[in-house]
Design an enzyme around this catalytic site. Structure first.
Site, mmCIF file in Angstrom:
data_model
loop_
_atom_site.group_PDB
_atom_site.id
_atom_site.type_symbol
_atom_site.label_atom_id
_atom_site.label_comp_id
_atom_site.label_asym_id
_atom_site.label_seq_id
_atom_site.Cartn_x
_atom_site.Cartn_y
_atom_site.Cartn_z
ATOM 1 N N TRP A 102 0.826 -1.218 0.000
ATOM 2 C CA TRP A 102 0.000 0.000 0.000
ATOM 3 C C TRP A 102 0.858 1.266 0.000
ATOM 4 C CZ3 TRP A 102 -4.257 -0.412 -2.239
ATOM 5 C CH2 TRP A 102 -5.082 -1.529 -2.063
ATOM 6 N N ASP A 172 -2.025 6.719 6.139
ATOM 7 C CA ASP A 172 -3.079 5.889 5.541
ATOM 8 C C ASP A 172 -3.543 4.888 6.594
ATOM 9 O OD1 ASP A 172 -4.673 4.114 4.213
ATOM 10 O OD2 ASP A 172 -3.205 3.607 2.648
ATOM 11 N N LYS A 196 -13.008 -1.367 5.973
ATOM 12 C CA LYS A 196 -12.313 -2.284 6.882
ATOM 13 C C LYS A 196 -12.791 -2.104 8.322
ATOM 14 C CE LYS A 196 -9.060 -2.641 3.346
ATOM 15 N NZ LYS A 196 -8.168 -1.861 2.516
HETATM 16 C C1 LIG Z 1 -7.589 -1.297 1.494
HETATM 17 C C2 LIG Z 1 -6.495 -0.326 1.566
HETATM 18 C C3 LIG Z 1 -6.329 0.680 0.591
HETATM 19 C C4 LIG Z 1 -7.200 0.783 -0.639
HETATM 20 O O1 LIG Z 1 -8.462 1.209 -0.331
HETATM 21 P P1 LIG Z 1 -9.534 1.498 -1.495
HETATM 22 O O2 LIG Z 1 -10.655 2.090 -0.689
HETATM 23 O O3 LIG Z 1 -9.858 0.194 -2.129
HETATM 24 O O4 LIG Z 1 -8.953 2.457 -2.450
HETATM 25 C C5 LIG Z 1 -5.308 1.588 0.758
HETATM 26 N N1 LIG Z 1 -4.475 1.523 1.818
HETATM 27 C C6 LIG Z 1 -4.603 0.568 2.759
HETATM 28 C C7 LIG Z 1 -3.656 0.543 3.913
HETATM 29 C C8 LIG Z 1 -5.613 -0.383 2.661
HETATM 30 O O5 LIG Z 1 -5.736 -1.329 3.597
#
Ligand SMILES: *Cc1c(COP(=O)(O)O)cnc(C)c1O
Length: 360
Positions: A102, A172, A196
Site C-alpha cells: 500500500w 493511511d 475495513k
Molecule cells: C484497502 C487499503 C487501501 C485501498 O483502499 P480502497 O478504498 O480500495 O482504495 C489503501 N491503503 C490501505 C492501507 C488499505 O488497507
C-alpha cells in the site's frame, strides 16, 4: 439463518447489531415512511444523521476543532493523488516511507505530482520489519511525510508514530483506524477507506488540519480539492449517504462497546492469542518482526502449502470464511478488525489446532 465468522480483509464484516438496526429501519427510517437511502442529502433528517456521525467520530478519536472531517468517495486510492494535489502547497517534494504494497502504491501515485523521496524502506528485510525513527533520512523541505501505519497485505504495523518535526505527518489508516487510541494532534492528515473498520465500501474518511487547506496544484479537478468539500460539509455533490449512515451506526456501536480504548483491549487479546497459537506450532508460521506484527491482519503460512486448499475448504465448512491470503503473498490471512468478535478468533484457533492434529 446463521452468520458465520468473517475474516475478510475488506470489504470486511460489520457488527451484527449494526446490520440488525439497518435492517429494521431499511424501509421506514424512524417513522418517516421512506428509507434513509431514498432521502435528499440536504434534508434535515439526513443532515442530522451526517452531523451525528461526525460528532461521534470526533469524540471517539479525540479530533479537535482545528481539524476538518470529510466524508468522501473514491476510496483510499484516490487519496494517493488528493494528498499531493492538496498538500504540496507550492513545494516540489514529499517524503514517503516504503513498508509494503500500500505504501508502494501511494509512492507511485505521488510521483506523478512531485519529487518523491523514499526516506526509508523495509525492502531490505523483505518487508518484515518497520524502519526505526533513526533510520528515517527526513528532508526538512518536504511538503509532508507519508506513511502507512498498517500494511494490510503484508500484516506489518508500526509500533511508533514517526516524528516529522514541522513537516505535516500523513497516515493511511485504512486498515487500522479506530483499532486503538491514536493522538490525532500529531498528524496533518489521516485517511481511511471505510470498508475495513468503519462501514461499507464507497465511503472514505479524511481528517485534515484546516490550516493545510486552500492551496491546491493549479488545474486539478474541483472534486479533488479538500477545501471544496470542507466548505460544503462534504455535500458539494451527493455524498455516499447510505455508507455515511452505516458508518454512523458503527460509531454508535463502538461508543457502546466503551470506545476506542475498550475495543483496543479486546483487539490486543485477539491478536496476542492468535500469534501465540501460530508461534506455539511448527505447522503454522508468521515471519514478521514481533514488534511489527499487525493487530488487524494476521497472515500465516502452513508448513506444506499443498494443504492450503484443504485448509480453506475445511475452514469454510467450520463457518470460518475468507481466510485466503492476498494473491501476492499466498498462504492465509485472518483479518480481525473491530467487528470480528473474540469468539471468532477462539473458533479459528480451535480449528487450526484440529487441522494440525489431522494433517501435520
Ligand atoms: C484497502 C487499503 C487501501 C485501498 O483502499 P480502497 O478504498 O480500495 O482504495 C489503501 N491503503 C490501505 C492501507 C488499505 O488497507
Amino acid at each position: 439463518m446463521t452468520r458465520k465468522y468473517n475474516f475478510s480483509a475488506g470489504p470486511a464484516g460489520l457488527p451484527d447489531e449494526v446490520l440488525q438496526q439497518a435492517k429494521e429501519e431499511l424501509l421506514d427510517w424512524q417513522g418517516k415512511g421512506l428509507s434513509i437511502m431514498e432521502m435528499s442529502h440536504r434534508s434535515k433528517e439526513f443532515i442530522s444523521v451526517a452531523e451525528t456521525a461526525e460528532q461521534d467520530l470526533r469524540e471517539l478519536m479525540g479530533i479537535g476543532a482545528d481539524y476538518k472531517v470529510l466524508f468522501l468517495q473514491g476510496g483510499a486510492t484516490s487519496q494517493f493523488s488528493m494528498i499531493p494535489i492538496n498538500l504540496l502547497r507550492g513545494k516540489g517534494a514529499a517524503d514517503y516511507i516504503d513498508t509494503g504494497i500500500w505504501s508502494g502504491k501511494a509512492i507511485k501515485e505521488a510521483g506523478r505530482f512531485c519529487d518523491v523521496k523514499v526516506v526509508a524502506s523495509s525492502k531490505g528485510n523483505g518487508y518484515r520489519a518497520i524502519p526505526q525513527q533513526n533510520e528515517l533520512t527526513l528532508n526538512p523541505d518536504a511538503a509532508y511525510l507519508h506513511y502507512t501505519p498498517n500494511e494490510t497485505i503484508g500484516g506489518l504495523e508500526y509500533d511508533y508514530i514517526p516524528e516529522s518535526g514541522d513537516v505535516p505527518l500523513v497516515a493511511d489508516l485504512s486498515s487500522s483506524i479506530l483499532s486503538r487510541p491514536l493522538d490525532v494532534n500529531k498528524f496533518g492528515l489521516i485517511y481511511a477507506g471505510a470498508q475495513k473498520n468503519i462501514g461499507p465500501a464507497g465511503l472514505t474518511v479524511v481528517v485534515v488540519r484546516e490550516e493545510l487547506l486552500g492551496d491546491v496544484v493549479p488545474g486539478m479537478p474541483t472534486m479533488f480539492d479538500y477545501k471544496v468539500h470542507a466548505d460544503a460539509d462534504s455535500m458539494s455533490n451527493t455524498p455516499p449517504t447510505f455508507g455515511w449512515y452505516l458508518a454512523g451506526l458503527v460509531f454508535k456501536w463502538l461508543k457502546e462497546q466503551g470506545g476506542v480504548s475498550a475495543i483496543a483491549e479486546i483487539n490486543q487479546r485477539k491478536q496476542e492469542k492468535l500469534y501465540a497459537a501460530i508461534d506455539a506450532s511448527d505447522f503454522y508460521a508468521n515471519p514478521m518482526a514481533k514488534a511489527n506484527r499487525s493487530w488487524m491482519n494476521v497472515p500465516f503460512t502452513l508448513a506444506d502449502d499443498a494443504l492450503d486448499g484443504l485448509f480453506l475448504e475445511k475452514a469454510e465448512e467450520a463457518g470460518l470464511l475468507n481466510l485466503k491470503g492476498h494473491r501476492s503473498v499466498g498462504g492465509m490471512r485472518a483479518s480481525i478488525y473491530n467487528a470480528v468478535p473474540e469468539t471468532a478468533v477462539d473458533a479459528l484457533i480451535d480449528f487450526m489446532k484440529q487441522f494440525e492434529k489431522l494433517h501435520a
